[in-house]
Design a protein around this motif. Structure first.
Motif, mmCIF file in Angstrom:
data_model
loop_
_atom_site.group_PDB
_atom_site.id
_atom_site.type_symbol
_atom_site.label_atom_id
_atom_site.label_comp_id
_atom_site.label_asym_id
_atom_site.label_seq_id
_atom_site.Cartn_x
_atom_site.Cartn_y
_atom_site.Cartn_z
ATOM 1 N N LEU A 154 10.284 11.113 0.613
ATOM 2 C CA LEU A 154 9.931 9.602 1.239
ATOM 3 C C LEU A 154 9.005 8.800 0.134
ATOM 4 N N ALA A 155 9.404 7.619 0.043
ATOM 5 C CA ALA A 155 8.790 6.835 -0.617
ATOM 6 C C ALA A 155 8.080 5.735 0.560
ATOM 7 N N PRO A 156 6.877 5.665 1.192
ATOM 8 C CA PRO A 156 6.693 4.900 2.097
ATOM 9 C C PRO A 156 5.577 3.671 1.762
ATOM 10 N N LEU A 157 5.871 2.546 1.960
ATOM 11 C CA LEU A 157 5.066 1.375 1.469
ATOM 12 C C LEU A 157 4.593 0.533 2.877
ATOM 13 N N LEU A 158 3.548 0.148 2.812
ATOM 14 C CA LEU A 158 3.225 -0.853 3.759
ATOM 15 C C LEU A 158 3.035 -2.188 2.955
ATOM 16 N N ILE A 159 3.497 -3.384 3.854
ATOM 17 C CA ILE A 159 3.637 -4.377 3.117
ATOM 18 C C ILE A 159 2.439 -5.449 3.857
ATOM 19 N N GLY A 160 1.597 -5.919 3.025
ATOM 20 C CA GLY A 160 0.649 -6.992 3.586
ATOM 21 C C GLY A 160 1.023 -8.132 2.893
ATOM 22 N N ASP A 164 6.702 11.305 -7.654
ATOM 23 C CA ASP A 164 7.071 10.589 -9.002
ATOM 24 C C ASP A 164 7.350 9.249 -8.624
ATOM 25 N N ALA A 165 8.116 8.967 -7.753
ATOM 26 C CA ALA A 165 8.408 7.503 -7.406
ATOM 27 C C ALA A 165 7.408 6.754 -7.157
ATOM 28 N N LEU A 166 6.276 7.074 -6.442
ATOM 29 C CA LEU A 166 5.061 6.444 -6.050
ATOM 30 C C LEU A 166 4.264 6.259 -7.227
ATOM 31 N N THR A 167 4.158 7.211 -8.057
ATOM 32 C CA THR A 167 3.417 7.544 -9.214
ATOM 33 C C THR A 167 4.030 6.071 -10.202
ATOM 34 N N ALA A 168 5.342 6.014 -10.152
ATOM 35 C CA ALA A 168 6.021 5.048 -11.074
ATOM 36 C C ALA A 168 5.490 3.453 -10.819
ATOM 37 N N LEU A 169 4.868 3.527 -9.712
ATOM 38 C CA LEU A 169 4.423 2.072 -9.110
ATOM 39 C C LEU A 169 3.085 1.582 -9.614
ATOM 40 N N GLN A 170 2.293 2.618 -10.058
ATOM 41 C CA GLN A 170 0.978 2.500 -10.457
ATOM 42 C C GLN A 170 0.733 1.539 -11.560
ATOM 43 N N ALA A 204 10.334 -7.407 -4.183
ATOM 44 C CA ALA A 204 11.800 -7.147 -4.852
ATOM 45 C C ALA A 204 11.315 -6.372 -5.922
ATOM 46 N N GLN A 205 10.441 -6.719 -6.742
ATOM 47 C CA GLN A 205 10.033 -5.881 -8.008
ATOM 48 C C GLN A 205 9.636 -4.489 -7.808
ATOM 49 N N VAL A 206 9.071 -4.069 -6.467
ATOM 50 C CA VAL A 206 8.966 -2.760 -6.366
ATOM 51 C C VAL A 206 10.224 -2.140 -5.761
ATOM 52 N N LEU A 207 11.021 -2.679 -4.974
ATOM 53 C CA LEU A 207 12.222 -2.292 -4.735
ATOM 54 C C LEU A 207 13.291 -1.844 -5.888
ATOM 55 N N ALA A 262 0.903 -1.116 0.010
ATOM 56 C CA ALA A 262 0.038 -0.017 0.049
ATOM 57 C C ALA A 262 0.767 1.163 0.060
ATOM 58 N N ALA A 263 0.767 2.021 -0.893
ATOM 59 C CA ALA A 263 1.422 3.322 -1.302
ATOM 60 C C ALA A 263 0.252 4.461 -0.478
ATOM 61 N N PRO A 264 0.629 5.592 -0.150
ATOM 62 C CA PRO A 264 -0.132 6.399 0.272
ATOM 63 C C PRO A 264 -0.547 7.314 -0.784
ATOM 64 N N VAL A 265 -1.710 7.987 -0.753
ATOM 65 C CA VAL A 265 -2.095 9.142 -1.645
ATOM 66 C C VAL A 265 -1.506 10.486 -1.132
#
Length: 279
Positions: A162-168, A122-128, A176-179, A103-106
């Protein structure tokens, strides 16, 4: 303030996540917080001279009275690189709300008593485009695993996004793909927020946590929640760390029985640095 967590700047509204666990996991008094973090960093001693900054840190996320000194051992390594590190990719487990994948924040920023941390949109948008990443503020609203890292980062880095991500429920390949999308160069630091065993008697926890740390140092990406609450983030990070040839180094290993709690049932904490081999 136009509403909670939002501030109007030049006619635009900036949406910020307010601090959720200030006053609970750490003090909400900015001056006291800065002093406490300074004490943790000072107690760690001067950072060793290294050719490159650490690329990845594993740090605990309990209340500062319990794990702050252990976390400080890792964050003290960043002092010589406070100008070079300009982006932090921060991963931790979702404790408060079920999450499928990551989960990436909005939100555009995260707030702490020490000020505002802008997110790398920009980094978080690149994960969409990645199906395992959802963009949702709700899992982040009350989560402590990421928030408790921010005051340390604010204290040691000059300026960063910051690019914060919660892992479920995410497999190591998905993490790893996200990293890999966010890996970057020496300007980017990866931080994995995780405690170790939970609520075991002191001696048993010591044995279990030592075994878990040895597996982390050996890049064993088959950790479970019983080993570390951030196991799913760690498993993916270990895959990326091995791929990039990082070298792990244990900095500290303790539990709450060593710091601020009873020894009847303890929680384990470790700080580990993964560093790039010198050219």
């Amino acid at each position: 303030m136009t509403r909670a967590g939002a501030k109007s700047i030049l006619g635009a509204t900036l949406h910020a996540r307010p601090a959720a666990v200030a006053g609970i996991f750490y003090t909400d008094d900015a001056l006291q917080l800065a002093r406490e973090i300074g004490d943790y960093l000072d107690a760690s001693g001067a950072a060793e001279a290294t050719a490159r900054p650490p690329k990845l840190l594993v740090v605990p996320h309990a209340g500062y009275g319990y794990s702050g000194a252990v976390a400080g051992r890792a964050y003290a390594l960043l002092a010589p690189w406070h100008q070079r590190i300009r982006r932090v990719v921060l991963l931790g487990p979702a404790h408060r709300m079920p999450v499928r994948g990551l989960a990436a924040p909005v939100a555009e920023a995260f707030d702490t008593p020490l000020g505002r941390v802008m997110l790398d949109r920009d980094a978080l948008t690149a994960l969409q485009a990645l199906p395992q990443v959802a963009h949702d503020d709700r899992p982040h609203a009350h989560e402590h695993s990421l928030e408790v890292q921010l005051p340390f980062l604010q204290a040691v880095l000059e300026s960063f996004t910051l690019a914060p991500l919660l892992i479920g429920d995410a497999g190591p390949g998905e993490v790893a793909q996200v990293l890999e999308r966010l890996w970057g160069g020496e300007e980017t630091l990866v931080v994995i927020s995780s405690d170790l065993s939970h609520y075991l008697p002191y001696a048993q926890a010591q044995r279990c946590d030592r075994s878990t740390v040895e597996r982390i140092l050996a890049f064993d990406g088959t950790l479970t929640g019983g080993d570390a609450c951030g196991a799913l983030a760690l498993n993916g990070a270990l895959r990326s760390a091995a791929r990039h040839g990082l070298r792990p180094r244990l900095l500290d290993l303790r539990n709450s029985g060593d710091t601020a709690g009873s020894r009847d049932q303890v929680v384990g904490y470790a700080s580990i640095a993964f560093e790039t081999s010198a050219p």
